[in-house]
Design an enzyme around this catalytic site. Structure first.
Site, PDB file in Angstrom:
ATOM      1  CB  CYS A   1     -23.665  -7.624  40.093  1.00 16.83           C
ATOM      2  SG  CYS A   1     -24.106  -7.445  38.364  1.00 16.83           S
TER       3      CYS A   1
ATOM      4  CB  THR B   1     -17.435 -11.256  37.823  1.00 21.35           C
ATOM      5  OG1 THR B   1     -17.892 -10.004  37.319  1.00 21.35           O
ATOM      6  CG2 THR B   1     -16.706 -11.036  39.120  1.00 21.35           C
ATOM      7  CG  ASN B   2     -21.010 -11.390  33.338  1.00 24.20           C
ATOM      8  OD1 ASN B   2     -21.021 -12.544  32.893  1.00 24.20           O
ATOM      9  ND2 ASN B   2     -22.054 -10.602  33.318  1.00 24.20           N
TER      10      ASN B   2
END
Ligand code: PLP
Lengths: 422, 500
Positions: free
Chosen positions: B238, B106-107
């Site tokens: 998150c 995601t990152n």
């Protein structure tokens, strides 16, 4: 009780007795007399264990046979897996594993290599190389250096020290000329007649104690070979497989050999195999009469699988990096020990992890060997120059073991000085 | 495979641990500079490869995790020993050794940058194991930084990357005794596996961020910050807000001020719920996709330019899918009669998931803010800030971090935003209280390497006498000038990006 299932002994003494009685009394007694009564039991990584349970760091590694450590888990896994499908194979037919290994050796090898011929040991591979050179050039004479060591098979033994050929009436001075190492004039004199098929060179002569070729020497020899139409055979049995920080030491000299021989380490230490890489020019007989050199076990398929895995591990960038780091640390450590032992520890001959330690005593390395053994390290003196200790740490060494090795070495070298002088 | 990498890392770590501050500063600056220069390229690559997120936002994070990080830690020293006459102690920093860094999909690149630079600042070797979905961009980024670091004098092998990160291999790596510490960012299973491995691990758990807006909030500002933060990188972080909790009295006005956020009707919310959570399980197709596309999939018409979908629900309980982490720009909305009930609701959201992670509050009443902070079980609360850049320290004064410690509440040994200091220990030389303290001024046990580390294995009879080495990087300007330059760069870049 030393019980191994198929065989058992009451004690180490019984092993030694029976070894003398049934195997080789000369060798058995030699090691007892040398203060190295080693009978190897367990072996793992860079450690050997005597049957008494004593641990030794192995920096002999049988000349690089155990480059990757004893029973390297990846190599053993490859062998086990292969054993579920392959066996030695039939040496007459094209084979899966032999072909795969040959392709891998050629594609990762020095430029100009074209085909691979297999043997089951280094000596046989050297014989193949010499036969190939004779076929290619139509000439018979082979030049090697004084105190060269290329194995003890029929032709190879002729290239080496008299000690091993005369005994068996196998010396043939008219076919095998020996010239001093690092002496280009002598080499030129030997080649000038244009009757030489090949010069065979260990890139660093191992059994002679790793004297380093002077800068330009090997390049000069190669040049002379070209001038006088002799082939250059690189014996990389001990110097190959990333030991010097490149896969083949000869490439550090920018030399493209006509023939390259590998053995020892390529076996992964678990399945005997050796190989000869030849240029297209030298590959002629493989077309003319592909059955001309035959050996049932040459290129056994299980060995090929093991060698393929071994080659892959040696070729990893990680392995190369580890060798560079370890050579740096060990080189500096040895320099420090040398400074502490002036007049005794007189020279360090180092190319990567090929290292010879030179002592100021005709049998200096035997003293150091004995003291190292007493201090948990197994390293062997150079048979053809016992002033020099062969010191070959593993190519996957870790930093803490390297430090431990240096500590033990420093102590042993100091003690050996006292021993040699008393 | 695994063994060779960790062994190589071990050698690199051994060498690196003897570097002095000047050498470390040069290496960090070189790696940070090349990272910043490639920020946009890797941002685009990450979006292309994973299909998640927004390139522009990822660029911003990549800049924050290169230039930003360098500026933030420019004055810090994780290398030199410190003598303290008052306590008669000397503290000597000791790098962890080999850091195994698991990075998420995601990152992706920002986390790779972040962990690598932290490792370099603290003289650690690092092996990056990227999430398989992002392995191409992450491996390339790690290699780029590695080249720059080594060119600036770092030891060979100081940064490596697992080219083919498959689960069995990663588990084998995590359990390997050659690993000094695992820094795991990823899903709960990976983090748990890291903690189970037997090696020291800094694992961080998932988030599920509640944001409370009370009646005292600056609604205009709150509305803008929440929409920006929720839509940041299409909400795959998150740290993106998950559930908006708003006091009834100001709810309608807040929603009307949330430009770019589209409030869904009850019917639309039902359809969206079924689309996003078929059979109650989140459909990963929606991870990091934009709001318009998601609405389309659910058969909902939304105006062009919609960045966030507002999905109202009544109660934060486990069987309510919208109360879970959503990883896409769908923001659950809960109306509450009072700030007090809002705090209860935030606790309820975190009972479902995300304990220990983060929350946000928009309020001007310190009493409410304090009560929120004390009651809600998270370790950071963004106050009057969007949480996606607030929790990670870009828009707050928290440490800039892509690794957010969730602490004991979140099943982690790390409770703060991961910082360089987490990757070292200190050896304390402690004098007897009555013994006179030594004079340690000018004593530095470390040194700069002469030439490449390790040196190339030239044969000993051909080895050139090492020439006096000149560092390859602009150290001539001196560390202070360098730091000033970095600070200037980051301010410029962040200003142009964050406030478009
Ligand atoms: C350089 C070199 N070549 C060839 C050989 C012969 O190999 P083998 O003992 O496998 O026949 C050796 C063995 O020590 C060697 O050191």
């Amino acid at each position: 009780m030393l019980d191994y299932g198929l065989f058992a002994y009451a004690s180490k003494d019984e092993v030694l007795e029976k070894s003398s009685a049934y195997w080789n009394p000369g060798k058995t007694q030699f090691w007892i007399d040398s203060g190295v009564p080693l009978v190897i039991d367990r072996r793992e990584g860079y450690f050997l264990y005597d049957v008494s349970g004593r641990r030794l760091i192995d920096v002999h590694l049988n000349g690089g046979t155990y480059n990757l450590g004893h029973r390297n888990p990846e190599v053993v896994a490859a062998l086990k897996q292969a054993a579920d499908h392959f066996d030695i194979g039939n040496h007459h037919f094209p084979s899966l594993a032999r072909t795969a290994l040959a392709e891998a050796l050629i594609t990762t090898g020095p430029e100009g290599m074209s085909k691979v011929i297999y043997g089951s040991g280094g000596g046989e591979a050297i014989d193949i190389a010499l036969k190939t050179a004779r076929h290619t050039t139509g000439k018979r004479k082979i030049v090697s250096i004084v105190k060269a060591y290329h194995g003890h098979t029929g032709l190879a033994v002729g290239t080496g020290d008299d000690r091993f050929s005369k005994l068996f009436l196998a010396d043939r001075p008219e076919e095998f000329a020996h010239v001093p190492f690092n002496d280009l004039a002598a080499m030129e004199a030997a080649l000038r007649g244009r009757d030489v098929a090949a010069v065979i060179m260990e890139t660093i002569p191992a059994t002679y104690g790793f004297p380093l070729p002077e800068p330009g020497y090997l390049e000069g020899v190669k040049g002379l070979c070209e001038t006088y139409d002799a082939l250059y055979i690189a014996d990389e049995v001990q110097t190959g497989l990333m030991r010097t920080g490149e896969l083949w030491a000869i490439t550090k000299h920018g030399i493209q050999p006509d023939i390259l021989v590998t053995g020892k380490g390529i076996s992964g230490g678990v399945y005997p195999i050796a190989a000869v890489l030849v240029s297209e020019r030298c590959a002629g007989w493989l077309t003319e009469d592909g059955f001309a050199h035959m050996a049932t076990f040459g290129g056994a398929e299980l060995g090929c699988v093991v060698a393929l895995k071994t080659l892959e591990i040696c070729n990893r960038p990680e392995t190369r990096s580890i060798v560079h780091h370890a050579s740096d640390l060990i080189g500096r450590g040895l320099e420090r020990i040398q400074r502490d032992n002036p007049g005794w520890f007189t020279g360090i001959r180092q190319n990567g992890l090929v290292i010879g330690l030179e002592f100021d005593h005709p049998e200096g390395a035997k003293h150091v060997m004995r003291q190292l053994y007493a201090n948990g390290v197994w390293a062997i003196f150079s048979t053809l120059d016992p002033r020099v200790l062969q010191y070959k740490p593993g190519i996957l060494l870790d930093p803490s073991l390297a430090e431990e090795l240096l500590d033990r070495t420093a102590l042993a070298i100091g003690r050996a000085a006292e021993e040699a002088r008393s | 495979m695994s063994n060779g990498m960790l062994r190589r890392a071990q050698w690199a770590a051994r060498a690196f641990a003897g570097y002095d501050r000047a050498a470390v500063d040069r290496i960090v600056a070189a790696a940070g500079e090349v990272a910043a220069r490639n920020a946009a390229r890797y941002a685009e690559w990450a979006v292309r490869e994973t299909g998640f997120g927004v390139a522009e936002h990822k660029t911003l994070k990549n800049v924050a995790c290169s230039t930003g990080l360098l500026a933030e830690y420019a004055g810090h020293d994780y290398v030199s020993p410190r003598a303290d006459a008052a306590t008669k102690t000397v503290s000597v920093p000791r790098p962890a050794g080999v850091v195994l860094a698991l990075t998420p999909s995601t990152n992706p690149v920002a986390t790779v940058y972040f962990k690598i630079l932290l490792a370099l600042m603290t003289r650690n070797a690092i092996v990056v194991s990227p999430h398989p979905m992002a392995k191409e961009c992450c491996s390339d980024a790690a290699r780029t930084l590695a080249e720059a670091a080594v060119a600036a004098g770092a030891p060979d092998g100081v940064i490596q990357v697992v080219e083919d990160p498959r689960l069995p291999l990663i588990e084998e790596l995590m359990a390997d005794p050659l690993v000094s510490v695992i820094v795991a960012t990823g899903g709960t299973p990976v983090v748990r596996a890291a903690h189970r491995s037997g090696n020291p691990a800094l694992g961080v758990g998932p988030g599920n961020v509640p944001v409370l807006v009370d009646r005292t909030a600056d609604l205009e500002r709150a509305a803008r910050l929440i929409v920006d933060s929720k839509s940041f990188d299409n909400s795959i972080l998150c740290t993106n807000e998950s559930v908006l909790i708003v006091e009834d009295a100001v709810a309608d006005r807040l929603v009307s001020l949330m430009r770019g956020a589209h409030p869904l009707s009850a019917g639309e919310t039902g359809r969206l719920r079924e689309t996003l959570f078929p059979g109650g399980v989140f459909d990963p197709r929606f991870v990091g996709k934009d709001a318009g596309w998601i609405a389309g999939q659910a058969g909902i018409r939304v105006p062009a330019g919609t960045r966030v979908l507002l999905a109202p629900f009544d109660l934060a309980v486990p069987e309510e899918p919208l109360a879970h982490e959503k990883l896409c720009p769908v923001l659950g909305v809960l109306r509450v009669p009072s700030a007090e009930r809002g705090i209860d609701a935030a606790r309820a959201v975190l009972r479902i998931a995300g304990a220990g992670h983060s929350a946000a509050i928009h309020s001007t009443d310190p009493r409410t803010i304090m009560e929120f902070g004390a009651a809600v079980p998270v370790l950071r609360v963004s106050v009057n800030a969007g949480n996606s850049l607030g929790g990670s320290g870009v828009h707050t004064n928290l440490p800039i971090s892509m690794t957010i410690g969730t602490g004991y509440a979140g099943g982690s040994s790390a409770g703060a935003n991961l910082q360089p200091g987490d990757l070292i220990n200190w050896t304390r030389l402690a004098y007897h209280v009555d013994a006179p303290f030594g004079d340690f001024t000018g004593l530095d046990p470390w040194s700069s390497p002469e030439g490449p580390v390790p040196r190339y294995p030239e044969p000993s009879n051909a080895r050139a006498v090492p020439a006096a080495t000149a560092p390859a990087t602009p150290a001539a300007a001196g560390p202070d000038a360098l730091r000033a330059e970095i600070r200037r760069l980051i301010l410029e870049e962040l200003a142009s990006m964050a406030r478009r």
